[in-house]
Design a protein around this motif. Structure first.
Motif, PDB file in Angstrom:
ATOM      1  N   ALA A 118       0.846  -1.210   0.000  1.00 59.27           N
ATOM      2  CA  ALA A 118       0.000   0.000   0.000  1.00 59.27           C
ATOM      3  C   ALA A 118       0.877   1.255   0.000  1.00 59.27           C
ATOM      4  O   ALA A 118       0.564   2.248  -0.663  1.00 59.27           O
ATOM      5  CB  ALA A 118      -0.919  -0.017   1.224  1.00 59.27           C
ATOM      6  N   GLN A 119       1.996   1.171   0.719  1.00 57.61           N
ATOM      7  CA  GLN A 119       2.908   2.317   0.781  1.00 57.61           C
ATOM      8  C   GLN A 119       3.592   2.540  -0.574  1.00 57.61           C
ATOM      9  O   GLN A 119       3.779   3.689  -0.984  1.00 57.61           O
ATOM     10  CB  GLN A 119       3.942   2.066   1.897  1.00 57.61           C
ATOM     11  N   TRP A 120       3.944   1.469  -1.243  1.00 61.62           N
ATOM     12  CA  TRP A 120       4.557   1.619  -2.580  1.00 61.62           C
ATOM     13  C   TRP A 120       3.566   2.294  -3.546  1.00 61.62           C
ATOM     14  O   TRP A 120       3.923   3.221  -4.255  1.00 61.62           O
ATOM     15  CB  TRP A 120       4.952   0.279  -3.209  1.00 61.62           C
ATOM     16  N   LEU A 144       7.774   2.694   7.468  1.00 66.60           N
ATOM     17  CA  LEU A 144       6.542   1.920   7.274  1.00 66.60           C
ATOM     18  C   LEU A 144       5.419   2.522   8.114  1.00 66.60           C
ATOM     19  O   LEU A 144       5.586   2.785   9.300  1.00 66.60           O
ATOM     20  CB  LEU A 144       6.781   0.454   7.679  1.00 66.60           C
ATOM     21  N   ASP A 145       4.271   2.727   7.495  1.00 64.75           N
ATOM     22  CA  ASP A 145       3.167   3.431   8.137  1.00 64.75           C
ATOM     23  C   ASP A 145       1.861   2.744   7.735  1.00 64.75           C
ATOM     24  O   ASP A 145       1.545   2.634   6.552  1.00 64.75           O
ATOM     25  CB  ASP A 145       3.185   4.889   7.652  1.00 64.75           C
ATOM     26  N   THR A 146       1.110   2.286   8.736  1.00 67.32           N
ATOM     27  CA  THR A 146      -0.143   1.571   8.460  1.00 67.32           C
ATOM     28  C   THR A 146      -1.189   2.457   7.773  1.00 67.32           C
ATOM     29  O   THR A 146      -2.160   1.944   7.215  1.00 67.32           O
ATOM     30  CB  THR A 146      -0.772   1.047   9.765  1.00 67.32           C
ATOM     31  N   ALA A 147      -0.978   3.755   7.819  1.00 69.81           N
ATOM     32  CA  ALA A 147      -1.974   4.681   7.245  1.00 69.81           C
ATOM     33  C   ALA A 147      -2.221   4.381   5.766  1.00 69.81           C
ATOM     34  O   ALA A 147      -3.333   4.560   5.270  1.00 69.81           O
ATOM     35  CB  ALA A 147      -1.505   6.126   7.420  1.00 69.81           C
ATOM     36  N   HIS A 148      -1.186   3.928   5.062  1.00 68.36           N
ATOM     37  CA  HIS A 148      -1.351   3.674   3.621  1.00 68.36           C
ATOM     38  C   HIS A 148      -2.299   2.502   3.359  1.00 68.36           C
ATOM     39  O   HIS A 148      -3.152   2.575   2.480  1.00 68.36           O
ATOM     40  CB  HIS A 148       0.020   3.410   2.985  1.00 68.36           C
ATOM     41  N   LEU A 149      -2.144   1.442   4.156  1.00 71.69           N
ATOM     42  CA  LEU A 149      -3.049   0.304   3.986  1.00 71.69           C
ATOM     43  C   LEU A 149      -4.476   0.728   4.351  1.00 71.69           C
ATOM     44  O   LEU A 149      -5.430   0.395   3.659  1.00 71.69           O
ATOM     45  CB  LEU A 149      -2.596  -0.882   4.854  1.00 71.69           C
ATOM     46  N   ARG A 150      -4.588   1.495   5.427  1.00 67.07           N
ATOM     47  CA  ARG A 150      -5.910   1.945   5.865  1.00 67.07           C
ATOM     48  C   ARG A 150      -6.587   2.767   4.775  1.00 67.07           C
ATOM     49  O   ARG A 150      -7.737   2.542   4.415  1.00 67.07           O
ATOM     50  CB  ARG A 150      -5.762   2.772   7.136  1.00 67.07           C
TER      51      ARG A 150
END
Lengths: 505, 505
Positions: free
Chosen positions: A435-437, A489-495
């Motif tokens: 998601a971050q990529w 790495l940041d969970t915000a992107h997946l969210r």
């Protein structure tokens, strides 16, 4: 050897010798990888015993090569030699490889292999028979050995026991960091699952009408691999009972399985494996054979398969490209209308089985396993405690009742039976990285989704190649993430990704 | 290890260690064989470099294992240990293997590989261009190295130079014996060829009507392999550019090639390779990995493929079994009537190309090559002399004019380009052995041909299994022949076979 490189070798003899040894290990590994592919993809059953013996002999050879006492002085001496930054990264990875191969006494490695094989073999029957008690008997020694393995690796690396196992698959990742990431996920995921399910409740979805002949599914798979720029000059697609991506970077062997009544599993599986394959095929060729040229980690690897399968593969734009390929193989059906196809490929359904889970509920399956295996390795719980924990967490995270159903509960995965602890987090780390990529790619190419919909995948592949594939193990994982995406790495992107796709932004 | 075998090992430590080493070599060989099959049957072109490196690394490993100085004392000490006759035969073969691996200095092995690879690579183009002059340039060093190889092997084994090479492929066979056999053949073969051609001149033969789809040819091949009792649990059939039989005894990999306009090449080729395969599949399983359990020689191996392809495969009875299989795959055609099919499969036509030759003219091709390569290795002629000799002997033996046509003359085979001298006689020795086996089988089972015609192949396979396959390398070649057939190798059997089939008795 050219004169220049001969001179270089003279000025740093220890490093040059280490390079030669890894080259040899790479070639032995090539043989081992091909025998492994052959066994699962084409070997007739009568060849099994001879193959097992040949593979064990190669494993012994590789292990003997890696544990020769002369490595110690070579690694120490190479530290003092004049190396460029790339070579220094290679030396760092050489040391990692060496530490892993030398941390465990051979007797423990053998004991682990035997106990894992016994447990896994019996598990195949016990799972079907829902026989948790029977499984426990073989599983207790597997856990005992895994704890001992973790203790030795931890002592060697100055880590906690579970961290020592985690580090095998996701170098540099620690429980402290993982706990933070997963705690964040836990705070919003159950709500997101519920909201997505509610939103989809009223959707009309037309089911495709089978059967879908294996030959047509294979043609479809090949067409999609071509679309995804798989290099058929350096790889193949075959069939096997359990799909996998094997071979070597120069010759990547994908497999899939064709179910006659459902094409989506082989299709999305092939897209997934093609993600793994393109990473391998695009590792820096000049350095192949050296540890620095290997894929960074299992989590980063999974971020490639999930970039392909989840981020790209189930996006509206890409589904629009898939639709005509389906029509070409299976004929025209209302179900293949892009809008309907997209709904089919993004259904959210909390359920018991991880491998069948959609991308929204999948992280819950992983967090549950992480929590249990971490506590198990740290001796906070015992194998007997697993079912009760499993039931409680499945109810809590997904609202699914697994009580009494071991087969589709804590017996569903092969990993633990084989003593594979510390691997599960890679799946969800991969989803978060992916998601971050894609977020980074959209920053560089704001019209990325429109380009994909028009059939131009270069913004995605170009970025991945430049930032991930070609970087191999040049940087430690955390640095790779920052260099590639500009942030940790940041969970915000997946969210954000899940919200956008499943809740409409 | 059981207590009994542990005790045995204690009482003969050197032999036990030799057994262990050969077991390890067998497992390395398994890996090498599978990589070789994979390269020719399924590998994508982009994998070639990495594969070549991995194969070379395995070859180096095997060579290093075989040339460790500690073998000398082990082989010597084992001689004095208490061994049963079977083990003593194993020790004899161990020594043979060791001598072959240790006779040549590593530098010569490397030089040979390089020169052979260069010559073979250029030959592919030079043959098409009919470029004998160009070929000579690369071929001269190949001959020089082969002479040096022969000189070293001869010194080591107390043989003449050509005998030393011959012994690599047909252990125990000598030029003196071969000259007698071939002189006898030469006395009657040209007359037999002429008589067969004259007899067939008036025959009406109906040609089958193609195309013959590859998928149907494959089904036909599988059906014939089943009829020939190929063990599909321990082997496979695949496609490759140049058909071969590879793999290991526990997992034999056959390949063939399907030409759309002609089914007979893939059909008869598959029958041929199935003969090789059944020999391998029926070697004594308990001893696999030991030299005594390996196929006896290239000539004996060829006697199996030719027992299948020539003796059995083109017999009236067997052709009657083939006919319905052809109809099942390609539909009914007049050409598939057994009588016509038999005529098709037994056409005699003197021609330039060995690999396309019928069984009557084939020995002439081999005798010609034997004569030339023997003289070449013994330095009686030089490479420049080959074309003139070729033309003269082809005219004499088969009445075929090859002048000026190098491509389908002395450039037609790959063997010499790779430095493979001493191998050609195996083909005709195989044909002679095969005729001798079938004569022995008909003595034991006088109604053998009627049984075959009725679909019962057990008289043939039972005899081969008992007398050849299960005997492996238990006896030296000459003793194997006597034990199996009651007499030494005798050309009379081939002569009677050819007379019966081609001149009507």
């Amino acid at each position: 050897m050219t004169t220049a490189s001969a001179k270089q070798a003279q000025s740093r003899p220890a490093y040059a010798e280490l390079v030669r040894r890894h080259q040899r290990l790479h070639r032995y590994g090539h043989a081992a990888a091909m025998l492994g592919w052959d066994r699962l993809a084409v070997m007739p059953p009568g060849g099994a015993t001879a193959r097992a013996e040949a593979q064990a002999e190669l494993d012994t050879l590789i292990h003997r090569t890696q544990t020769d006492p002369s490595w110690v002085a070579l690694l120490r001496n190479a530290q003092g030699e004049s190396l460029d930054p790339f070579e220094r990264a290679n030396l760092r990875e050489m040391e990692r490889t060496w530490r892993q191969a030398n941390a465990l006494p051979e007797s423990l490695v053998e004991e682990k292999t035997l106990a894992g094989a016994r447990c896994e073999h019996a598990w195949r029957v016990q799972r079907k028979a829902n026989d948790w008690r029977g499984f426990l008997e073989n599983f207790r020694p597997v856990v005992r050995i895994a704890r001992e393995e973790a203790r030795l690796l931890a002592a060697d690396g100055g880590l906690s026991r579970y961290d020592a196992l985690l580090d095998l698959y996701e170098p540099g990742m620690r429980t402290a960091e993982l706990d933070k990431l997963f705690a964040d996920l836990r705070s919003w995921l159950p709500g997101l699952v519920a909201a997505a399910v509610a939103r989809q409740a009223g959707e009309k979805v037309i089911a495709p009408q089978g059967p879908f002949p294996a030959a047509a599914q294979r043609e479809l798979g090949l067409a999609v691999m071509k679309l995804l720029q798989f290099d058929f000059n350096s790889g193949r697609l075959d069939e096997s009972m359990h799909p996998f991506s094997g071979g070597v970077p120069e010759d990547v062997r994908l497999t899939t399985r064709y179910g006659k009544s459902d094409f989506s599993q082989s299709l999305m599986g092939t897209i997934h494996e093609t993600g793994h394959a393109r990473y391998e095929q695009n590792l820096p060729r000049d350095w192949l054979g050296q540890p620095v040229a290997m894929a960074r980690s299992y989590g980063i690897h999974e971020s490639q398969s999930l970039s392909f399968e989840m981020q790209l593969g189930r996006s509206r734009g890409f589904v629009g490209l898939l639709a005509p390929l389906l029509v070409a193989q299976f004929g025209d059906q209302e179900a293949f209308e892009p809008e309907n196809l997209h709904r089919l490929l993004t259904r959210v359904r909390p359920a018991k089985i991880r491998v069948d889970a959609d991308e929204v509920t999948y992280p819950a399956h992983v967090m549950l396993r992480y929590e249990i295996e971490r506590a198990l390795i740290e001796s906070e719980i015992e194998p007997d405690d697993i079912p009760a924990l499993w039931d409680a967490r499945m109810a809590e995270l997904l609202g699914v009742d697994t009580r009494g159903d071991f087969a589709d509960g804590c017996l569903q995965d092969v990993h633990w039976s084989e003593g594979l602890f510390g691997y599960f987090p890679s799946y969800t780390l991969g989803a978060m990285y992916a998601a971050q990529w894609l977020a980074a790619i959209r920053r560089v190419t704001p019209d990325c989704d429109e380009l994909v919909a028009a059939g131009d995948l270069t913004p995605v592949f170009g970025w991945l190649k430049e930032n991930i594939w070609s970087q191999a193990s040049r940087w430690e994982t955390a640095e790779l993430v920052v260099r590639a995406s500009g942030a940790a790495l940041d969970t915000a992107h997946l969210r954000r990704h899940l919200q956008a796709r499943y809740l409409g932004g």
